[in-house]
Design a protein around this motif. Sequence first.
Motif, PDB file in Angstrom:
ATOM      1  N   THR A 309      33.775  71.635  54.267  1.00 23.63           N
ATOM      2  CA  THR A 309      33.083  70.764  54.779  1.00 23.63           C
ATOM      3  C   THR A 309      32.017  70.111  53.875  1.00 23.63           C
ATOM      4  O   THR A 309      31.466  70.999  53.001  1.00 23.63           O
ATOM      5  CB  THR A 309      32.328  70.823  56.000  1.00 23.63           C
ATOM      6  N   GLY A 310      31.933  68.831  53.693  1.00 25.70           N
ATOM      7  CA  GLY A 310      30.836  68.452  52.343  1.00 25.70           C
ATOM      8  C   GLY A 310      30.723  66.767  52.590  1.00 25.70           C
ATOM      9  O   GLY A 310      30.859  66.083  53.827  1.00 25.70           O
ATOM     10  N   TRP A 311      29.638  66.542  51.640  1.00 25.75           N
ATOM     11  CA  TRP A 311      29.382  64.949  51.797  1.00 25.75           C
ATOM     12  C   TRP A 311      30.144  64.206  50.694  1.00 25.75           C
ATOM     13  O   TRP A 311      30.501  64.827  49.701  1.00 25.75           O
ATOM     14  CB  TRP A 311      27.867  64.784  51.387  1.00 25.75           C
ATOM     15  N   MET A 312      30.408  62.937  50.653  1.00 29.81           N
ATOM     16  CA  MET A 312      30.917  61.943  49.722  1.00 29.81           C
ATOM     17  C   MET A 312      29.920  60.692  49.826  1.00 29.81           C
ATOM     18  O   MET A 312      29.734  60.024  50.789  1.00 29.81           O
ATOM     19  CB  MET A 312      32.252  61.663  50.242  1.00 29.81           C
ATOM     20  N   THR A 342      28.303  76.250  40.290  1.00 27.80           N
ATOM     21  CA  THR A 342      27.771  75.978  41.697  1.00 27.80           C
ATOM     22  C   THR A 342      27.398  74.468  41.783  1.00 27.80           C
ATOM     23  O   THR A 342      26.717  73.939  40.922  1.00 27.80           O
ATOM     24  CB  THR A 342      26.421  76.678  41.913  1.00 27.80           C
ATOM     25  N   PRO A 343      28.313  73.813  42.786  1.00 31.91           N
ATOM     26  CA  PRO A 343      28.192  72.449  42.799  1.00 31.91           C
ATOM     27  C   PRO A 343      26.818  71.947  43.423  1.00 31.91           C
ATOM     28  O   PRO A 343      26.033  72.694  44.030  1.00 31.91           O
ATOM     29  CB  PRO A 343      29.315  72.004  43.698  1.00 31.91           C
ATOM     30  N   GLN A 344      26.263  70.677  43.348  1.00 34.33           N
ATOM     31  CA  GLN A 344      25.188  69.976  43.765  1.00 34.33           C
ATOM     32  C   GLN A 344      25.350  70.094  45.395  1.00 34.33           C
ATOM     33  O   GLN A 344      26.633  69.865  45.643  1.00 34.33           O
ATOM     34  CB  GLN A 344      24.984  68.548  43.083  1.00 34.33           C
ATOM     35  N   SER A 345      24.233  70.165  45.937  1.00 30.64           N
ATOM     36  CA  SER A 345      24.587  70.079  47.329  1.00 30.64           C
ATOM     37  C   SER A 345      23.464  69.122  47.889  1.00 30.64           C
ATOM     38  O   SER A 345      22.301  68.897  47.468  1.00 30.64           O
ATOM     39  CB  SER A 345      24.496  71.591  47.847  1.00 30.64           C
ATOM     40  N   LEU A 346      23.619  68.979  49.403  1.00 28.36           N
ATOM     41  CA  LEU A 346      22.814  68.463  50.251  1.00 28.36           C
ATOM     42  C   LEU A 346      22.813  69.037  51.518  1.00 28.36           C
ATOM     43  O   LEU A 346      24.066  69.206  52.249  1.00 28.36           O
ATOM     44  CB  LEU A 346      23.251  66.842  50.322  1.00 28.36           C
ATOM     45  N   LEU A 347      21.691  69.439  51.911  1.00 26.85           N
ATOM     46  CA  LEU A 347      21.610  70.379  53.186  1.00 26.85           C
ATOM     47  C   LEU A 347      22.513  71.487  53.221  1.00 26.85           C
ATOM     48  O   LEU A 347      23.318  71.628  54.262  1.00 26.85           O
ATOM     49  CB  LEU A 347      21.919  69.536  54.482  1.00 26.85           C
ATOM     50  N   ARG A 352      30.565  65.169  46.693  1.00 32.29           N
ATOM     51  CA  ARG A 352      31.546  64.909  46.134  1.00 32.29           C
ATOM     52  C   ARG A 352      31.288  63.409  45.713  1.00 32.29           C
ATOM     53  O   ARG A 352      31.204  62.488  46.624  1.00 32.29           O
ATOM     54  CB  ARG A 352      32.642  64.933  46.788  1.00 32.29           C
ATOM     55  N   LEU A 353      31.306  63.060  44.360  1.00 38.76           N
ATOM     56  CA  LEU A 353      30.930  61.649  43.964  1.00 38.76           C
ATOM     57  C   LEU A 353      32.019  60.785  44.036  1.00 38.76           C
ATOM     58  O   LEU A 353      33.081  61.145  43.585  1.00 38.76           O
ATOM     59  CB  LEU A 353      30.162  61.495  42.814  1.00 38.76           C
ATOM     60  N   TYR A 369      30.641  62.521  55.940  1.00 33.23           N
ATOM     61  CA  TYR A 369      30.373  63.938  55.959  1.00 33.23           C
ATOM     62  C   TYR A 369      31.465  64.649  56.917  1.00 33.23           C
ATOM     63  O   TYR A 369      31.798  64.079  58.058  1.00 33.23           O
ATOM     64  CB  TYR A 369      29.134  64.288  56.427  1.00 33.23           C
ATOM     65  N   GLY A 370      32.092  65.748  56.452  1.00 31.09           N
ATOM     66  CA  GLY A 370      33.150  66.397  57.384  1.00 31.09           C
ATOM     67  C   GLY A 370      33.946  67.286  56.500  1.00 31.09           C
ATOM     68  O   GLY A 370      33.903  67.533  55.447  1.00 31.09           O
TER      69      GLY A 370
END
Length: 420
Positions: A309-312, A342-347, A352-353, A369-370
Amino acid sequence: MSAEIKKLREEQASIATNARSKFDEITSETPEARAQEIEREFDTMMAEHDKIGERVERLEKLEAAERSVNAPDPRRPGGNVESREPLDDDNQTLDYRAAFHEMLSAGGDMSEVSAEARAVLRRGVADSETRAQLTSSNAAGGFTVPTELSETLIEAMEATGPMYSDIVFTMNTSGGGEIELPTIDDTGDSSTAIHTEGSDVADDASGDVVFGQRVLNSYLYKTPFVKWSMELNSDSIFNIESLLSRLLGKRLGKIANQKLTTGSGTNEPNGIVTAASLGITAAGTASITSDELINMQDALDEAYENGGTGWMMNKQTRSAIRKLKDGDGNYLWQMGNIKEGTPQSLLERPIRLNEAMAVIATGTRPIIYGDFKEYYVRKVGDPILGVMREKFWPNLGIAGLIRIDGEIGDDRAIKALLMS
């Protein structure tokens, strides 16, 4: 990793550390004017951080190309790049890669290709289903690229955008016929009940499962022609492949990423942003608040919260949310650790850019997000390259083709933030 790349990554890490220290200077007691000055300094530092990152990416691609130049000649075991003699040994046969290069050198004119190379090219298309990408094989000088070149093309495509990478669920098929994806929604079922002694199990269809269906097709996309010189055409096979992997990989990747991101679903892929269900609608038209991002994350059902799960979003949107904090004064965005990977993160979820996504503006969907593994990307065979000589004589022109489609498996698994 070269010493230059290592040095640049260390420089990136140093900038990130300094940027964090600089940003931490802002407290509730910091005067507004000083806070704005610190934010400007922070933005300048992060712009330099991103600029170095782009240079590192280019250097890594260059080193990969240089490694291929120094690799052994695939046409002759133990040979080298400069080995250009014909393969006349009794125990040697022309492989597909060398035959493909001979076809390129002839500008796609099969009458100028040796009988041995023609046989290898035709056998490569006929004998391997993975090479049957077009219904009319090798039409107009088009042939499936060799495995070695295909890998570098795909690497370049993945670098162009995340939708051709392993963050989504990828299906590789040899043919382009329709693929049916069964779907099911059993979350609203309430037919399960406590059992009463002596009673029968209900047989009234109340527990039946209703299946849905989505279809993956195969849409063909092509690049414009890339012109290359007659002189380069007589150079090493590796130099030609380096040129093609850079130019065509980037162009094919841009097409694929754009369609798999924002495709309408009508006679083209149903892009991941288009297919995502609505998470929340932001109150503003030009900005996003920290509470809205928290609400966006909470809009996703727990069942879809997992390791994938992540953001884009695109870079411009990321820049807009870098300074946001939660109610406890903690930054929502974390820059990660380059040295540790370690990748950049949000919450606490990775970002993913994707530059194919919309910017923050009225009516756009700038963030999703999902669980991205619930988005299915279909790839039909390998890329195909076609060559044209007469139009660009004495130089050559070459264009690439790919066949892809994309569809979401469960639209509840990926949520979109909609601007008012």
